[in-house]
Design an enzyme around this catalytic site. Structure first.
Site, PDB file in Angstrom:
ATOM      1  N   ASP A  12      65.686  61.041  28.693  1.00  0.00           N
ATOM      2  CA  ASP A  12      65.597  59.577  28.507  1.00  0.00           C
ATOM      3  C   ASP A  12      64.606  58.929  29.471  1.00  0.00           C
ATOM      4  O   ASP A  12      64.755  57.769  29.837  1.00  0.00           O
ATOM      5  CB  ASP A  12      66.963  58.880  28.711  1.00  0.00           C
ATOM      6  CG  ASP A  12      68.056  59.474  27.854  1.00  0.00           C
ATOM      7  OD1 ASP A  12      67.745  59.908  26.742  1.00  0.00           O
ATOM      8  OD2 ASP A  12      69.206  59.504  28.313  1.00  0.00           O
ATOM      9  N   HIS A  40      64.121  60.397  20.994  1.00  0.00           N
ATOM     10  CA  HIS A  40      62.999  59.717  21.641  1.00  0.00           C
ATOM     11  C   HIS A  40      62.838  58.383  20.936  1.00  0.00           C
ATOM     12  O   HIS A  40      62.706  58.344  19.725  1.00  0.00           O
ATOM     13  CB  HIS A  40      61.706  60.504  21.461  1.00  0.00           C
ATOM     14  CG  HIS A  40      61.797  61.905  21.948  1.00  0.00           C
ATOM     15  ND1 HIS A  40      61.565  62.248  23.257  1.00  0.00           N
ATOM     16  CD2 HIS A  40      62.100  63.032  21.311  1.00  0.00           C
ATOM     17  CE1 HIS A  40      61.723  63.543  23.394  1.00  0.00           C
ATOM     18  NE2 HIS A  40      62.043  64.046  22.229  1.00  0.00           N
TER      19      HIS A  40
HETATM   20  P1  GDP Z   1      62.829  60.099  25.894  1.00  0.00           P
HETATM   21  O1  GDP Z   1      63.896  60.989  25.344  1.00  0.00           O
HETATM   22  O2  GDP Z   1      62.316  60.572  27.209  1.00  0.00           O
HETATM   23  O3  GDP Z   1      61.756  59.834  24.911  1.00  0.00           O
HETATM   24  O4  GDP Z   1      63.508  58.722  26.236  1.00  0.00           O
HETATM   25  P2  GDP Z   1      64.399  57.765  25.306  1.00  0.00           P
HETATM   26  O5  GDP Z   1      63.571  57.258  24.190  1.00  0.00           O
HETATM   27  O6  GDP Z   1      65.691  58.406  24.987  1.00  0.00           O
HETATM   28  O7  GDP Z   1      64.762  56.621  26.337  1.00  0.00           O
HETATM   29  C1  GDP Z   1      63.820  55.870  26.957  1.00  0.00           C
HETATM   30  C2  GDP Z   1      64.094  54.406  26.672  1.00  0.00           C
HETATM   31  O8  GDP Z   1      63.267  53.641  27.515  1.00  0.00           O
HETATM   32  C3  GDP Z   1      63.735  53.964  25.261  1.00  0.00           C
HETATM   33  O9  GDP Z   1      64.655  53.011  24.849  1.00  0.00           O
HETATM   34  C4  GDP Z   1      62.338  53.381  25.425  1.00  0.00           C
HETATM   35  O10 GDP Z   1      62.042  52.421  24.422  1.00  0.00           O
HETATM   36  C5  GDP Z   1      62.444  52.747  26.761  1.00  0.00           C
HETATM   37  N1  GDP Z   1      61.219  52.655  27.550  1.00  0.00           N
HETATM   38  C6  GDP Z   1      60.226  53.561  27.705  1.00  0.00           C
HETATM   39  N2  GDP Z   1      59.314  53.102  28.601  1.00  0.00           N
HETATM   40  C7  GDP Z   1      59.769  51.889  29.022  1.00  0.00           C
HETATM   41  C8  GDP Z   1      59.286  50.909  29.942  1.00  0.00           C
HETATM   42  O11 GDP Z   1      58.274  51.089  30.602  1.00  0.00           O
HETATM   43  N3  GDP Z   1      60.047  49.789  30.127  1.00  0.00           N
HETATM   44  C9  GDP Z   1      61.198  49.572  29.447  1.00  0.00           C
HETATM   45  N4  GDP Z   1      61.862  48.441  29.674  1.00  0.00           N
HETATM   46  N5  GDP Z   1      61.689  50.467  28.572  1.00  0.00           N
HETATM   47  C10 GDP Z   1      60.976  51.603  28.365  1.00  0.00           C
END
Ligand code: GDP
Length: 425
Positions: A12, A40
């Site tokens: 995440d 993701h």
């Molecule tokens: P992944 O599995 O690593 O792709 O991560 P996830 O998608 O499960 O969780 C990451 C969350 O952080 C998601 O809801 C993204 O939309 C959000 N996100 C990613 N980068 C940023 C950021 O720079 N700022 C904010 N506020 N949210 C972010």
């Protein structure tokens, strides 16, 4: 040029967003491990999507998206995801499923569910998507490859051998109905026709792309803390989440990977059980989770509330080293704008000793966080695209983390949307 995008922490971290961003300038995106057990989140021109098995390059028509041989392919969930994209108006992506990928079978999900039931209070917090039984079977050589679907008699004899063993478990360990190999075979054959258009010789395709010097992204799932060798075992996943596994799971030569981008979030979050030294609780956690919004609230696959805590330089330095990171991207810094002061975990106290070395799991359970406190910046920086325009305290926070983790932070993400990001170096 081959770049791996992987998580430095518990998952995440925002890998999906960064993979989607880098996909703009890439030809091929390959998923190399894991399955439908994590998600993701991507916010792009078509809206917000939670991808589970599909590579994060599917929103661009120019990319080839490969489900590599290392992935646990859950066909019904793959087809559902494709449908979600279609329903969301995304043009039909170019997807290739490796014929060497193995199938996550209905009995893997049953086994996972029954095992969690059996363990009751001592369960590992599995997402019950069958991942642990899948990888156990793969390495025990009871797996079924995608290519097996196209050789019916071979498929049936493989299933008969598998069911002999599974049925002992079903009957005697779990006290549940037994499996019928013929019925399973028929079920698989109905899936076969649906995925046939996507199945191909991914190995050859990838080798050709390499020979043509194409830009390839290797997309990891979860993060270093969930790796079965380097993570918080046994509260890990069952496939390797580290970039070192990417060549195996994608079918590329190890030396071809020249860039490993470790993604880490400006604060910590984790879904599932297991050690999380810098975890916070109560109101303090609720506020961070709530203000984390997109980034913080719920797991993309499970909808489970994420555990949250302060940035952990001990775990992240170790995570970056386990990944072999050449650069790091710090995400979700915008979330911290409400804090007067921000704590950062810089060491652990383990059995009365202070250490900045990430301990083995049996010691990690006794680790207590040692914090340093940095001043906050008390302003909304969401969507900022110019690094220099960030408040000095935000830049000082990034500098502090960079020094502790020992990997250059090249980009700092300021929001969940594709272009909400600043280039630092
Ligand atoms: P992944 O599995 O690593 O792709 O991560 P996830 O998608 O499960 O969780 C990451 C969350 O952080 C998601 O809801 C993204 O939309 C959000 N996100 C990613 N980068 C940023 C950021 O720079 N700022 C904010 N506020 N949210 C972010």
């Amino acid at each position: 040029m081959v770049k791996a995008i992987v998580g430095a922490n518990w998952g995440d971290e925002g890998k999906g967003k960064i993979t989607d961003l880098f996909s703009e300038a890439s030809d091929m995106i390959i998923r190399f491990q894991g399955g439908a057990n994590a998600g993701h989140t991507i916010i792009c021109d078509y809206g917000k999507f939670a991808l589970h098995q599909l590579p994060s390059g599917v929103f661009y028509p120019h990319t080839t998206n490969v489900i590599g041989n290392g992935v646990a392919l859950n066909i019904p969930s793959f087809l559902n995801e494709l449908q979600t994209l279609k329903d969301g108006g995304v043009p039909e992506p170019n997807i290739v499923i490796s014929e060497r990928a193995q199938l996550l079978m209905p009995y893997h999900i049953l086994q996972d569910t029954y095992e969690e039931e059996r363990l009751a209070g001592q369960a590992f917090g599995s997402t019950k998507s069958g991942i642990a039984p899948f990888y156990s079977d793969k390495y025990a050589k009871y797996g079924i490859q995608v290519a097996d679907l196209f050789h019916e008699s071979h498929l049936l004899s493989r299933l008969e051998a598998v069911c002999d063993i599974k049925n002992v478990l079903m009957k005697h360990l779990y006290n549940k109905p037994t499996l019928d190999p013929k019925q399973l075979c028929d079920e698989l054959l109905t899936y076969r026709d649906k995925i046939a258009p996507y199945v191909g010789d991914a190995f050859k395709l990838v080798q050709t792309a390499l020979a043509e010097n194409k830009n390839i992204l290797l997309e990891g799932q979860l993060g270093a803390m969930k790796d079965p060798d380097f993570g918080i075992y046994p509260f890990t996943t069952s496939s390797h989440t580290i970039a070192g596994f990417a060549p195996v799971g994608a079918g590329i030569p190890p030396m071809a990977v020249t860039d490993v981008v470790a993604i880490t979030k400006a604060y910590s979050s984790a879904v599932g059980s297991g050690a999380f030294t810098s975890e916070i609780f109560g109101e303090e956690a609720d506020t961070l989770r709530r203000l984390g919004g997109d980034a913080g609230e719920f797991g993309a696959t499970t909808g489970r509330p994420r555990r949250v805590g302060w940035f952990d330089t001990v775990a992240t330095k170790f995570g970056c080293a386990a990944q072999g990171a050449t650069q790091a991207v710090l995400t979700a810094i915008d979330v911290l704008g409400y804090l007067d002061e921000i704590k950062v975990c810089v060491a652990y106290e383990v059995n009365g000793k202070i250490t900045d070395t990430f301990p083995v799991p049996s010691e990690l359970d006794h680790a207590k966080p040692v914090y340093e406190t940095l001043p906050g910046w008390k302003s909304d920086i969401r969507g900022e695209t110019n690094y220099d325009a960030l408040p000095n305290n935000a830049k000082a926070y990034v500098n502090f983390i960079e020094e502790k983790i020992g990997v250059p932070i090249t980009m700092v993400s300021t929001g969940p949307k594709r272009h909400e990001i600043t280039n630092r170096l």
